[in-house]
Motif scaffolding. Structure first.
Motif, PDB file in Angstrom:
ATOM      1  N   ARG A   1       0.809  -1.231   0.000  1.00 34.47           N
ATOM      2  CA  ARG A   1       0.000   0.000   0.000  1.00 34.47           C
ATOM      3  C   ARG A   1       0.837   1.274   0.000  1.00 34.47           C
ATOM      4  NH1 ARG A   1      -5.746  -0.415   1.523  1.00 34.47           N
ATOM      5  NH2 ARG A   1      -5.691   1.807   1.193  1.00 34.47           N
ATOM      6  N   PHE A   2       1.969   1.240   0.741  1.00 37.07           N
ATOM      7  CA  PHE A   2       2.703   2.488   0.970  1.00 37.07           C
ATOM      8  C   PHE A   2       4.138   2.481   0.450  1.00 37.07           C
ATOM      9  CE2 PHE A   2      -0.582   2.115   4.254  1.00 37.07           C
ATOM     10  CZ  PHE A   2      -1.365   3.219   3.901  1.00 37.07           C
ATOM     11  N   GLY A   3       4.592   1.370  -0.110  1.00 40.99           N
ATOM     12  CA  GLY A   3       5.872   1.287  -0.804  1.00 40.99           C
ATOM     13  C   GLY A   3       7.061   1.862  -0.056  1.00 40.99           C
ATOM     14  N   ALA A   4       7.722   2.834  -0.683  1.00 40.17           N
ATOM     15  CA  ALA A   4       8.958   3.411  -0.136  1.00 40.17           C
ATOM     16  C   ALA A   4       8.728   4.076   1.218  1.00 40.17           C
ATOM     17  CB  ALA A   4       9.544   4.410  -1.126  1.00 40.17           C
ATOM     18  N   GLU A   5       7.555   4.677   1.413  1.00 34.35           N
ATOM     19  CA  GLU A   5       7.244   5.299   2.706  1.00 34.35           C
ATOM     20  C   GLU A   5       7.259   4.247   3.818  1.00 34.35           C
ATOM     21  OE1 GLU A   5       3.782   8.113   4.751  1.00 34.35           O
ATOM     22  OE2 GLU A   5       3.411   7.217   2.789  1.00 34.35           O
ATOM     23  N   TRP A   6       6.667   3.082   3.546  1.00 34.99           N
ATOM     24  CA  TRP A   6       6.679   1.977   4.507  1.00 34.99           C
ATOM     25  C   TRP A   6       8.094   1.472   4.719  1.00 34.99           C
ATOM     26  CZ3 TRP A   6       5.094  -0.695   8.420  1.00 34.99           C
ATOM     27  CH2 TRP A   6       5.623  -1.955   8.642  1.00 34.99           C
ATOM     28  N   GLU A   7       8.833   1.271   3.661  1.00 33.41           N
ATOM     29  CA  GLU A   7      10.199   0.746   3.766  1.00 33.41           C
ATOM     30  C   GLU A   7      11.072   1.653   4.630  1.00 33.41           C
ATOM     31  OE1 GLU A   7      11.065  -2.254   2.827  1.00 33.41           O
ATOM     32  OE2 GLU A   7       9.131  -2.613   1.856  1.00 33.41           O
ATOM     33  N   ALA A   8      10.967   2.960   4.445  1.00 38.11           N
ATOM     34  CA  ALA A   8      11.749   3.908   5.244  1.00 38.11           C
ATOM     35  C   ALA A   8      11.335   3.842   6.715  1.00 38.11           C
ATOM     36  CB  ALA A   8      11.570   5.321   4.701  1.00 38.11           C
ATOM     37  N   TYR A   9      10.042   3.777   6.963  1.00 40.50           N
ATOM     38  CA  TYR A   9       9.538   3.685   8.333  1.00 40.50           C
ATOM     39  C   TYR A   9       9.986   2.376   8.990  1.00 40.50           C
ATOM     40  CZ  TYR A   9       6.193   2.892  12.111  1.00 40.50           C
ATOM     41  OH  TYR A   9       5.616   2.598  13.312  1.00 40.50           O
ATOM     42  N   ALA A  10       9.827   1.258   8.284  1.00 43.79           N
ATOM     43  CA  ALA A  10      10.198  -0.051   8.836  1.00 43.79           C
ATOM     44  C   ALA A  10      11.698  -0.136   9.095  1.00 43.79           C
ATOM     45  CB  ALA A  10       9.751  -1.158   7.888  1.00 43.79           C
ATOM     46  N   ALA A  11      12.501   0.542   8.297  1.00 43.95           N
ATOM     47  CA  ALA A  11      13.951   0.500   8.464  1.00 43.95           C
ATOM     48  C   ALA A  11      14.398   1.211   9.746  1.00 43.95           C
ATOM     49  CB  ALA A  11      14.644   1.123   7.255  1.00 43.95           C
ATOM     50  N   LYS A  12      13.631   2.197  10.192  1.00 47.22           N
ATOM     51  CA  LYS A  12      14.055   2.954  11.370  1.00 47.22           C
ATOM     52  C   LYS A  12      13.268   2.631  12.640  1.00 47.22           C
ATOM     53  CE  LYS A  12      11.215   7.018  10.626  1.00 47.22           C
ATOM     54  NZ  LYS A  12      11.115   8.414  10.353  1.00 47.22           N
ATOM     55  N   THR A  13      12.176   1.891  12.511  1.00 49.95           N
ATOM     56  CA  THR A  13      11.320   1.605  13.667  1.00 49.95           C
ATOM     57  C   THR A  13      11.226   0.098  13.872  1.00 49.95           C
ATOM     58  OG1 THR A  13      10.034   3.556  13.076  1.00 49.95           O
ATOM     59  CG2 THR A  13       9.068   2.083  14.706  1.00 49.95           C
ATOM     60  N   PRO A  14      11.560  -0.392  15.065  1.00 49.59           N
ATOM     61  CA  PRO A  14      11.519  -1.844  15.286  1.00 49.59           C
ATOM     62  C   PRO A  14      10.097  -2.396  15.313  1.00 49.59           C
ATOM     63  CG  PRO A  14      12.010  -0.717  17.328  1.00 49.59           C
ATOM     64  CD  PRO A  14      11.983   0.331  16.242  1.00 49.59           C
ATOM     65  N   ARG A  15      10.002  -3.659  15.017  1.00 48.01           N
ATOM     66  CA  ARG A  15       8.696  -4.323  15.013  1.00 48.01           C
ATOM     67  C   ARG A  15       8.066  -4.288  16.398  1.00 48.01           C
ATOM     68  NH1 ARG A  15       9.311  -9.621  12.287  1.00 48.01           N
ATOM     69  NH2 ARG A  15       8.758  -8.464  10.436  1.00 48.01           N
ATOM     70  N   TRP A  16       8.855  -4.524  17.459  1.00 52.16           N
ATOM     71  CA  TRP A  16       8.297  -4.603  18.810  1.00 52.16           C
ATOM     72  C   TRP A  16       8.601  -3.394  19.662  1.00 52.16           C
ATOM     73  CZ3 TRP A  16       4.417  -7.507  20.366  1.00 52.16           C
ATOM     74  CH2 TRP A  16       4.087  -8.632  19.609  1.00 52.16           C
TER      75      TRP A  16
END
Length: 160
Positions: free
Chosen positions: A140-155
């Motif tokens: 849904r959010f592509g690069a925006e999601w990838e950037a967010y996921a790269a800097k914010t941990p899952r837990w």
């Protein structure tokens, strides 16, 4: 039935089902095989703080999602990518809050069955919901999601 991750992450709302199942199973185990009185008072007080922290994460995240006007249901598609508030500390503040809530109950009431079942529920939420939600968000959010996921941990990201 195959899921179109572009539309929704899941057909079944696993997280609340697993939270209720873990809490119910822990309660029944506690009734049948009580662990009351095994913890010192200071640890039970700590459990109350953990329980409160879990509730705080839940309500904070739900409030931020409500203000962002996006869906909160785990089996429905995301309307917006929320990256502020508790979402700066964890990609899954509600699931973290639910896990802390169960752990807090276990400690606060010396109901130790809640502890392993909280961890089991967190593991199952990770496998049945989080990974599917992340696939949905990536589509849904592509690069925006990838950037967010790269800097914010899952837990959780600890501030120290």
């Amino acid at each position: 039935m195959a899921i179109d991750f572009n539309t929704r992450p899941n057909w079944i709302p696993w997280p609340p089902i697993l939270l209720i199942a873990a809490g119910g199973a822990a309660y029944l185990l506690q009734r049948g095989f009580p662990t009351s009185g095994l913890l010192p008072d200071w640890l039970m007080s700590f459990g109350e703080a953990v329980l409160a922290l879990g509730l705080a994460f839940d309500f904070w995240a739900m409030g931020v999602m409500f203000l962002a006007r996006t869906n909160i249901l785990p089996n429905r598609g995301a309307g917006r990518l929320v990256t502020r508030g508790p979402f700066t500390l964890t990609r899954n503040p509600i699931y973290l809050g639910n896990t802390l809530l169960l752990i807090g109950i276990g400690l606060a009431f010396s109901a130790l069955w809640f502890l392993p079942l909280a961890l089991l529920a967190a593991f199952l939420v990770d496998r049945l919901a989080i990974r599917r939600e992340e696939a949905h968000l990536a589509l849904r959010f592509g690069a925006e999601w990838e950037a967010y996921a790269a800097k914010t941990p899952r837990w959780l990201r600890l501030p120290f």
